[in-house]
Motif scaffolding. Structure first.
Motif, PDB file in Angstrom:
ATOM      1  N   ASP A 248      49.137  41.729  45.243  1.00 58.69           N
ATOM      2  CA  ASP A 248      48.771  41.000  44.024  1.00 58.69           C
ATOM      3  C   ASP A 248      47.261  41.049  43.857  1.00 58.69           C
ATOM      4  N   PHE A 249      46.808  41.644  42.752  1.00 58.62           N
ATOM      5  CA  PHE A 249      45.370  41.740  42.485  1.00 58.62           C
ATOM      6  C   PHE A 249      44.979  40.927  41.255  1.00 58.62           C
ATOM      7  N   ASP A 271      39.723  52.927  43.855  1.00 60.77           N
ATOM      8  CA  ASP A 271      41.107  52.474  43.879  1.00 60.77           C
ATOM      9  C   ASP A 271      41.200  50.954  43.732  1.00 60.77           C
ATOM     10  N   TYR A 272      40.243  50.250  44.310  1.00 62.95           N
ATOM     11  CA  TYR A 272      40.225  48.790  44.197  1.00 62.95           C
ATOM     12  C   TYR A 272      39.958  48.378  42.750  1.00 62.95           C
ATOM     13  N   ARG A 273      39.000  49.056  42.118  1.00 64.35           N
ATOM     14  CA  ARG A 273      38.760  48.792  40.696  1.00 64.35           C
ATOM     15  C   ARG A 273      40.039  48.994  39.891  1.00 64.35           C
ATOM     16  N   ASP A 274      40.716  50.109  40.132  1.00 68.43           N
ATOM     17  CA  ASP A 274      41.920  50.407  39.356  1.00 68.43           C
ATOM     18  C   ASP A 274      43.004  49.352  39.570  1.00 68.43           C
ATOM     19  N   ALA A 275      43.132  48.863  40.806  1.00 70.95           N
ATOM     20  CA  ALA A 275      44.142  47.841  41.090  1.00 70.95           C
ATOM     21  C   ALA A 275      43.825  46.548  40.352  1.00 70.95           C
ATOM     22  N   ILE A 276      42.550  46.172  40.301  1.00 69.22           N
ATOM     23  CA  ILE A 276      42.156  44.946  39.603  1.00 69.22           C
ATOM     24  C   ILE A 276      42.353  45.106  38.098  1.00 69.22           C
ATOM     25  N   ALA A 278      44.460  47.072  36.591  1.00 69.99           N
ATOM     26  CA  ALA A 278      45.892  47.105  36.307  1.00 69.99           C
ATOM     27  C   ALA A 278      46.490  45.705  36.302  1.00 69.99           C
ATOM     28  N   ALA A 279      45.870  44.785  37.035  1.00 68.91           N
ATOM     29  CA  ALA A 279      46.358  43.402  37.083  1.00 68.91           C
ATOM     30  C   ALA A 279      45.727  42.536  36.002  1.00 68.91           C
ATOM     31  N   GLY A 280      44.960  43.160  35.101  1.00 67.88           N
ATOM     32  CA  GLY A 280      44.359  42.418  34.008  1.00 67.88           C
ATOM     33  C   GLY A 280      42.998  41.833  34.297  1.00 67.88           C
ATOM     34  N   GLY A 281      42.395  42.220  35.405  1.00 64.15           N
ATOM     35  CA  GLY A 281      41.092  41.685  35.768  1.00 64.15           C
ATOM     36  C   GLY A 281      39.945  42.546  35.277  1.00 64.15           C
ATOM     37  N   ARG A 282      38.737  42.201  35.721  1.00 65.24           N
ATOM     38  CA  ARG A 282      37.523  42.917  35.332  1.00 65.24           C
ATOM     39  C   ARG A 282      36.905  43.538  36.575  1.00 65.24           C
TER      40      ARG A 282
END
Length: 327
Positions: A248-249, A271-276, A278-282
Motif C-alpha cells: 500500500d503506497f 520505481d518508488y515514485r511510480d508506486a506512489i 499509482a496510489a494517487g500520491g505526489r
C-alpha cells in the motif's frame, strides 16, 4: 549503502563516456582513501577506511551554524543525535536525517558537513540520527531507532512544526520505511527527500544489472554489506527493510527521489515514485546524469554533484515550507 569505493570498483571504459572528468577524479581519490589492502575485510576495517575518506572530504560548516549533541530515548537505550540550527533560528519545520553506509558504516561525523549545509540551505533545524548498525545489531534494530527518532520529533522534538524526513542510500531506506510506518499518525512526516535510496528493487534487472559494477558501489561492495546482515531475520516482504515491497503506497506525503545515473540503485527511486503516483500520491524522481553513488561527498569537487546537491537542498527547503519543489 554509501559512497565507498572498493578496490574492485572501476570507472573504466564503460563509464568514461558519461562520467565527467571532475567526477572521475573524485572516484580515483575515493578509491585511494578507502583502500583496505589484501586479506579479509571486516566491519572494523571498512569503517576505518570509510571514516578516513569522510575526514578528508569534510568541508566544514557554513558560517553561523550551531550544533548540539544529545540523545533521545530509544527502544533499547539512548540514540545519539546531533542538532543543527541555521543562523536564522529553527525555522518552520524539523528535518530528520538518516545517514547512509550500508547499515554498517557511517555516523554523526560522517555526514556532519552535509547536514550542516542542508540545514542552512533549507533554513530549518536538522537532527541527524546515529542509529544502531550491523553486524553488532540486526534487523529491525536500525528501523526501530529511526522510527523512535521520528516519534520523539512528533511528540516533543518538532514542537508542533511539520517534520520532513531525509536520508541517503541506507538512510533513504530508513526515511521511506519510517514514512510508510508513520502515515496516519499524529505528526506523520509532511514530506521526504530520498538520496540514491536502497528500497528493495529487483536485483536481477534494470539498473542493478546495467550498473552491477558501477564506480563507488560495485557488486563486491554490496556483497560485503550484505555479509554483515542476517537476512534470516528479514522477511522478504517486510517494508521496514524493503519499502518497495509494501502493498500500500497510499497516504504518503510529497516524495522527492534524487538518483545517480551510474548506480545499481538508480531504478529504486523511479520505481518508488511510480508506486506512489499509482496510489494517487505526489512524487518526483530525478536521475542525475553522469553521477555515482555517494556523490554527496563530491558536491564541492564535481559540477554535476554540486548541481544535484542544490536540487536536494531546494527539495528540503520547499517541503519544509509546504511548497512543491521547483526542480
Amino acid at each position: 549503502m554509501d559512497g565507498h569505493a572498493e578496490n574492485t570498483a572501476k570507472s573504466g571504459p564503460d563509464y568514461d563516456w558519461v562520467i565527467a572528468p571532475d567526477t572521475r577524479a573524485f572516484i580515483r581519490e575515493s578509491r585511494e582513501l578507502t583502500a583496505t589492502g589484501p586479506g579479509p575485510v571486516t566491519a572494523a576495517i571498512r569503517r576505518a577506511a570509510y571514516n578516513r575518506a569522510c575526514v578528508h572530504f569534510h568541508a566544514g560548516h557554513p558560517p553561523g551554524v550551531t550544533t548540539e549533541d544529545f540523545a533521545i530515548d530509544g527502544p533499547h537505550g539512548p540514540i545519539p543525535c546531533r542538532r543543527y540550527l541555521p543562523p536564522g533560528g529553527p525555522g518552520a519545520a524539523l528535518i530528520i536525517y538518516y545517514h547512509g553506509g550500508g547499515f554498517v558504516v557511517g555516523g554523526l561525523d560522517s555526514h556532519d558537513d552535509v547536514c550542516a549545509e542542508m540545514c542552512v540551505g533549507a533554513g530549518c533545524e536538522l537532527v541527524s540520527v546515529d542509529y544502531r548498525m550491523a553486524p553488532e545489531f540486526q534487523h529491525p534494530a536500525y528501523f526501530d531507532d529511526a522510527f523512535a527518532a521520528w516519534a520523539w520529533a512528533a511528540e516533543t522534538g518538532a514542537a508542533g512544526r511539520p517534520i520532513v524526513l531525509s536520508g541517503d542510500s541506507a538512510g533513504g531506506t530508513l526515511a521511506a520505511a519510517v514514512t510508510q510506518a508513520a502515515r496516519g499518525k499524529a505528526g506523520a512526516p509532511a514530506g521526504q527527500v530520498l538520496i540514491y535510496p536502497s528500497l528493495g528493487g529487483d536485483p536481477t534487472r534494470g539498473s542493478y544489472a546495467l550498473n552491477a559494477d558501477a564506480p563507488m558501489l560495485s557488486k563486491a561492495d554490496r556483497d560485503f554489506y550484505a555479509s554483515q546482515r542476517d537476512f534470516s531475520l528479514v522477511p522478504e516482504d517486510d517494508p521496514r527493510a524493503y519499502p518497495l515491497r509494501d502493498t500500500d503506497f497510499s497516504g504518503l506525503p510529497m516524495t522527492v527521489c534524487i538518483n545517480a545515473q551510474c548506480d545499481p540503485l538508480a531504478d529504486d527511486g523511479k520505481d518508488y515514485r511510480d508506486a506512489i503516483l499509482a496510489a494517487g500520491g505526489r512524487a518526483i524522481s530525478i536521475e542525475e546524469p553522469g553521477l555515482v553513488h555517494g556523490f554527496l561527498r563530491a558536491r564541492h569537487r564535481s559540477v554535476g554533484a554540486r548541481a544535484a546537491f542544490g536540487r536536494i537542498v531546494e527539495s528540503l527547503r520547499a517541503l519544509c515550507a509546504g511548497e512543491p519543489p521547483a526542480l
